[in-house]
Design an enzyme around this catalytic site. Structure first.
Site, PDB file in Angstrom:
ATOM      1  N   CYS A   1       8.720   9.449   0.441  1.00  0.00           N
ATOM      2  CA  CYS A   1       8.695  10.891   0.240  1.00  0.00           C
ATOM      3  C   CYS A   1       8.034  11.208  -1.095  1.00  0.00           C
ATOM      4  O   CYS A   1       7.781  10.322  -1.897  1.00  0.00           O
ATOM      5  CB  CYS A   1      10.115  11.413   0.242  1.00  0.00           C
ATOM      6  SG  CYS A   1      11.081  10.797   1.616  1.00  0.00           S
TER       7      CYS A   1
ATOM      8  N   ARG B   1       0.961   9.706   0.934  1.00  0.00           N
ATOM      9  CA  ARG B   1       2.252   9.029   1.108  1.00  0.00           C
ATOM     10  C   ARG B   1       2.784   9.202   2.532  1.00  0.00           C
ATOM     11  O   ARG B   1       3.727   8.558   2.920  1.00  0.00           O
ATOM     12  CB  ARG B   1       3.283   9.623   0.148  1.00  0.00           C
ATOM     13  CG  ARG B   1       3.260   8.989  -1.231  1.00  0.00           C
ATOM     14  CD  ARG B   1       4.299   9.658  -2.095  1.00  0.00           C
ATOM     15  NE  ARG B   1       4.672   8.810  -3.198  1.00  0.00           N
ATOM     16  CZ  ARG B   1       5.773   8.058  -3.236  1.00  0.00           C
ATOM     17  NH1 ARG B   1       6.605   8.069  -2.237  1.00  0.00           N
ATOM     18  NH2 ARG B   1       6.042   7.319  -4.276  1.00  0.00           N
TER      19      ARG B   1
ATOM     20  N   TRP C   1       9.393  11.738   4.446  1.00  0.00           N
ATOM     21  CA  TRP C   1       9.003  10.717   5.414  1.00  0.00           C
ATOM     22  C   TRP C   1      10.342  10.253   5.950  1.00  0.00           C
ATOM     23  O   TRP C   1      11.101   9.567   5.258  1.00  0.00           O
ATOM     24  CB  TRP C   1       8.238   9.611   4.687  1.00  0.00           C
ATOM     25  CG  TRP C   1       8.003   8.347   5.439  1.00  0.00           C
ATOM     26  CD1 TRP C   1       8.809   7.243   5.456  1.00  0.00           C
ATOM     27  CD2 TRP C   1       6.884   8.030   6.265  1.00  0.00           C
ATOM     28  NE1 TRP C   1       8.236   6.268   6.243  1.00  0.00           N
ATOM     29  CE2 TRP C   1       7.064   6.713   6.741  1.00  0.00           C
ATOM     30  CE3 TRP C   1       5.731   8.731   6.645  1.00  0.00           C
ATOM     31  CZ2 TRP C   1       6.144   6.087   7.575  1.00  0.00           C
ATOM     32  CZ3 TRP C   1       4.828   8.085   7.470  1.00  0.00           C
ATOM     33  CH2 TRP C   1       5.034   6.787   7.928  1.00  0.00           C
TER      34      TRP C   1
ATOM     35  N   ASN D   1      14.161  11.146  -3.138  1.00  0.00           N
ATOM     36  CA  ASN D   1      13.398  10.035  -2.545  1.00  0.00           C
ATOM     37  C   ASN D   1      14.291   8.805  -2.598  1.00  0.00           C
ATOM     38  O   ASN D   1      14.923   8.563  -3.626  1.00  0.00           O
ATOM     39  CB  ASN D   1      12.144   9.709  -3.367  1.00  0.00           C
ATOM     40  CG  ASN D   1      11.064  10.733  -3.186  1.00  0.00           C
ATOM     41  OD1 ASN D   1      11.230  11.681  -2.417  1.00  0.00           O
ATOM     42  ND2 ASN D   1       9.970  10.554  -3.891  1.00  0.00           N
TER      43      ASN D   1
ATOM     44  N   LYS E   1      -6.651 -10.612   9.889  1.00  0.00           N
ATOM     45  CA  LYS E   1      -6.858  -9.900   8.608  1.00  0.00           C
ATOM     46  C   LYS E   1      -8.274 -10.134   8.107  1.00  0.00           C
ATOM     47  O   LYS E   1      -8.972  -9.216   7.703  1.00  0.00           O
ATOM     48  CB  LYS E   1      -5.904 -10.421   7.543  1.00  0.00           C
ATOM     49  CG  LYS E   1      -4.577  -9.860   7.235  1.00  0.00           C
ATOM     50  CD  LYS E   1      -4.256  -8.445   7.290  1.00  0.00           C
ATOM     51  CE  LYS E   1      -4.449  -7.736   8.580  1.00  0.00           C
ATOM     52  NZ  LYS E   1      -3.345  -7.410   9.387  1.00  0.00           N
TER      53      LYS E   1
ATOM     54  N   GLU F   1     -11.017  -8.390  10.447  1.00  0.00           N
ATOM     55  CA  GLU F   1     -11.152  -6.934  10.475  1.00  0.00           C
ATOM     56  C   GLU F   1     -11.687  -6.357   9.172  1.00  0.00           C
ATOM     57  O   GLU F   1     -12.353  -5.331   9.198  1.00  0.00           O
ATOM     58  CB  GLU F   1      -9.866  -6.236  10.932  1.00  0.00           C
ATOM     59  CG  GLU F   1      -8.682  -6.340  10.018  1.00  0.00           C
ATOM     60  CD  GLU F   1      -7.442  -5.629  10.577  1.00  0.00           C
ATOM     61  OE1 GLU F   1      -7.571  -4.621  11.288  1.00  0.00           O
ATOM     62  OE2 GLU F   1      -6.333  -6.099  10.284  1.00  0.00           O
TER      63      GLU F   1
ATOM     64  N   LYS G   1      -6.689   3.527  12.235  1.00  0.00           N
ATOM     65  CA  LYS G   1      -5.342   3.113  11.859  1.00  0.00           C
ATOM     66  C   LYS G   1      -4.407   3.136  13.056  1.00  0.00           C
ATOM     67  O   LYS G   1      -3.571   2.281  13.235  1.00  0.00           O
ATOM     68  CB  LYS G   1      -4.810   4.017  10.730  1.00  0.00           C
ATOM     69  CG  LYS G   1      -3.435   3.633  10.223  1.00  0.00           C
ATOM     70  CD  LYS G   1      -3.453   2.275   9.540  1.00  0.00           C
ATOM     71  CE  LYS G   1      -2.075   1.775   9.189  1.00  0.00           C
ATOM     72  NZ  LYS G   1      -2.071   0.325   8.952  1.00  0.00           N
TER      73      LYS G   1
END
Ligand code: M6R
Length: 609
Positions: A2, A27, A74, A100, A486, A489, A604
């Site tokens: 958050c 965030r 979040w 948070n 990893k 990409e 994503k």
């Protein structure tokens, strides 16, 4: 993760707070809110969804003041809906807070507040207890009330509080969550992160763990836990806004790799109690239900699938239930054998991957119970699941998944332990040993990150390669797959991962003089076998980078280079071994000048088939 913003001064607080919250967009958030003090009354506006929703709502209303706090949420405890958005008000409407972090003992505090103070809660969040607790201790002195309230809390927090009685003070406190105070002219600021303030000031104070900060129009006072005034040097921020979002790291991927000790800690936090018992909030599976499960499918895509490969081993070893790991894109078009005794586990960082969602729906139609491991509260997958286990990794911005992967592994550990314990298939001694290993993970991960420079040096040797092989046995196979993905990409190098025992069934034909092999040999029970594999490929003049646990020194003698990870049990080794592999891919991609956070052709969240 958050975000917090606070302002006190002569300007319109809502404009500054909204602008600050927008700068924290990276965030991630699912709701936002603002509380202002106007003429001794607290005004509150909150909205779910993007900050634009909150902005629209505020524009429609007469809502302004010169002091206030704002928050982007979040979701962790409670769905991403307006009621759960911050700020939270105390019952009497005289205290507002933003928070948070996670209050681990919030259930205990909530019961106490209901029983002893007849508090009526309006949200499902852990954070609301903070507002109510401060209110209970408030007798005109907000600093004192905040202090008394935090004394009762366990967990991680950065809290900002205002009171209707005071139009000139924001009181904030932090423990294991970031907090800064910004120095203005005739005004001052509070924030969780530097980017929120860059438009207004570059002079800040970093608030340390345990400190209380009182932000007024005219000054900023910092106190330690004993309320002794602390003298703090101000810091002048020279980063540009983009660098500040990345916390000073060059790329989000690097930042997220470095956030892993904290992310793992958060994922474990509150889920293993003082007695070592695993308590999983979103999992409702009873012993009877668990005993009736005859088969488990773990279904996912990409990195999440690799986590599932490790999950299969853990569940089979600890809970002795036959488990298959499947690619969602394949599973959805198969004719899988599913009945009401089937448990379907889907793993997804975003909770929005189309193939995983469709595979899940197919399993549901056929009668399976759905359990998801996910990072995004309220995402499609979590809404359609019977049980949810969240990875508390915080938002992952880089396309290449790092901290989501390691926290997915941690979730599989927690789940497998819970299943093994409930089904009595895991001896107590073994259970305790694994719990102990898990608790040590965050510190060991920090230790692994210490190898960054060494890994960067190795990367500089190999950045020009066009082909790299990764091999391993047991749990190292999953790590090899993930390491290879990893690298592919983000560096666009053609890499290939294979179970080491399979080499001689074909792939060995590809070895030329100098062909690069990264050999994962972290499994003690398979160590000798891996040494034989190294001999086998060295005999064909391959170049070997061996990855093993500290103390296993024979690998050093037969490899060309080595990366050593801290001593640990075979079970948790994949969580540690993948970290240098992420760094290796990162440094190679950087040397090849790739767009690391947004590699070509990739998104994503893959929301289309
Ligand atoms: O959001 P999800 O975890 O469902 O995404 C699955 C894959 O698309 C994802 O892991 C992808 O493979 C990553 N780019 C890997 O770094």
């Amino acid at each position: 993760m958050c975000g917090i913003v606070g302002y006190v001064g002569d300007e319109s607080a809502k404009e500054i707070i909204i602008s600050g919250l927008k700068s924290l967009e990276y965030r991630g958030y699912d709701s936002a809110g603002i509380a202002l003090n106007k003429d001794g009354k607290l005004l509150l506006r909150k909205e779910s969804g993007v900050i634009g929703n909150l902005e629209k709502r505020i524009k429609k209303n007469d809502f302004d003041g010169n002091i206030g706090i704002g928050h982007t949420r979040w979701a962790t405890h409670g769905a991403p809906i307006r009621e759960n958005a911050h700020p939270h008000l105390s019952c009497d409407g005289r205290i507002a807070i933003v928070h948070n972090g996670i209050i681990e003992n919030y259930m205990e505090l909530k019961s106490w507040l209901i029983k002893n103070h007849n508090v009526e809660f309006k949200s499902e969040t852990d954070s609301e207890v903070i507002a109510q607790l401060i209110c209970v201790y408030y007798n005109g002195d907000l600093v004192d009330a905040v202090r008394k309230a935090v004394e009762r809390m366990r967990g991680a927090y950065a809290i900002g509080a205002i009171s209707a009685d005071d139009e000139d003070r924001i009181v904030a406190v932090r423990k294991d969550a970031p907090l800064i105070a910004g120095i203005g002219k005739g005004c001052n600021y509070l924030a969780s992160d530097i980017p929120a303030l860059l438009k207004y000031t570059r002079d800040i104070y970093l608030i340390e763990n345990g400190e209380i900060v009182v932000v007024s129009r005219g000054d900023i006072k910092i106190f330690d836990e004993d309320m002794t005034r602390v003298k703090r040097e101000k810091m002048h921020v020279t980063w540009d806004a983009a660098a500040a979002e990345k916390g000073g790291y060059e790329h989000f991927m690097k930042k997220e790799i470095y956030e892993q000790p904290e992310a793992v800690n958060k994922t474990l936090e509150g889920r293993i109690n003082a007695k070592g018992e695993v308590k999983l909030d979103g999992i409702k599976l009873t012993k009877k239900e668990l005993d009736s499960i005859s088969r488990i499918y773990i279904v996912a895509c990409g990195t999440a699938y690799h986590a599932g490969m490790q999950g299969k081993e853990l569940i089979e070893n600890f809970a002795r239930i036959p488990t298959e790991t499947d690619l969602a894109s394949e599973f959805r078009y198969r004719d899988p054998i599913i009945d009401e005794n089937t448990l379907f586990i889907c793993v997804s960082q975003s909770g929005e991957t189309s193939d995983t969602i469709e595979a899940m729906r197919e399993a549901k139609r056929r009668g399976a119970r759905i359990l998801s491991i996910c990072n995004v509260v309220g995402s499609s997958i979590t809404r359609e699941s019977d049980d949810v286990l969240y990875t508390w990794a915080g938002p992952e911005i880089a396309v290449a998944s790092t901290k989501a992967y390691t926290t997915q592994l941690v979730c599989f550990f927690l789940l497998a332990l819970y299943m093994g314990k409930t089904r009595n298939t895991l001896p107590r001694k073994e259970y305790d040993r694994i719990v102990d290993e898990l608790k040590k993970l965050p510190a060991k991960m920090s230790d692994v990150l210490g190898a960054d420079d060494h890994v960067a040096r190795l990367a500089s040797k190999f950045a020009v390669r066009e082909q790299i092989f990764y091999i391993g046995r047991g749990s190292d196979v999953g790590t090899a797959y993930e390491a290879s993905l990893k690298l592919k990409e983000i560096s666009y190098i053609n890499s290939f991962a294979i179970a080491a025992g399979e080499l001689k069934h074909g792939t060995i034909a590809l070895i030329n003089r100098g062909t690069l092999f990264v050999v994962l040999a972290t499994q003690d029970r398979l160590y000798e076998k891996m040494l034989s594999n190294i001999e086998e490929i060295k005999a064909r003049h391959a170049y070997v980078v061996g990855v093993a646990k500290k103390g296993n020194n024979r690998i050093r003698r037969i490899s060309d280079d080595t990366i050593m990870i801290p001593e640990c049990s075979d079970e948790v080794a994949p969580i540690l071994a993948v970290v240098p592999m992420q760094l290796f891919a990162y440094h190679i991609a950087k040397l090849r000048k790739r767009d690391i956070d947004k590699p070509r052709n990739l998104a994503k969240s893959v929301t289309v088939e």
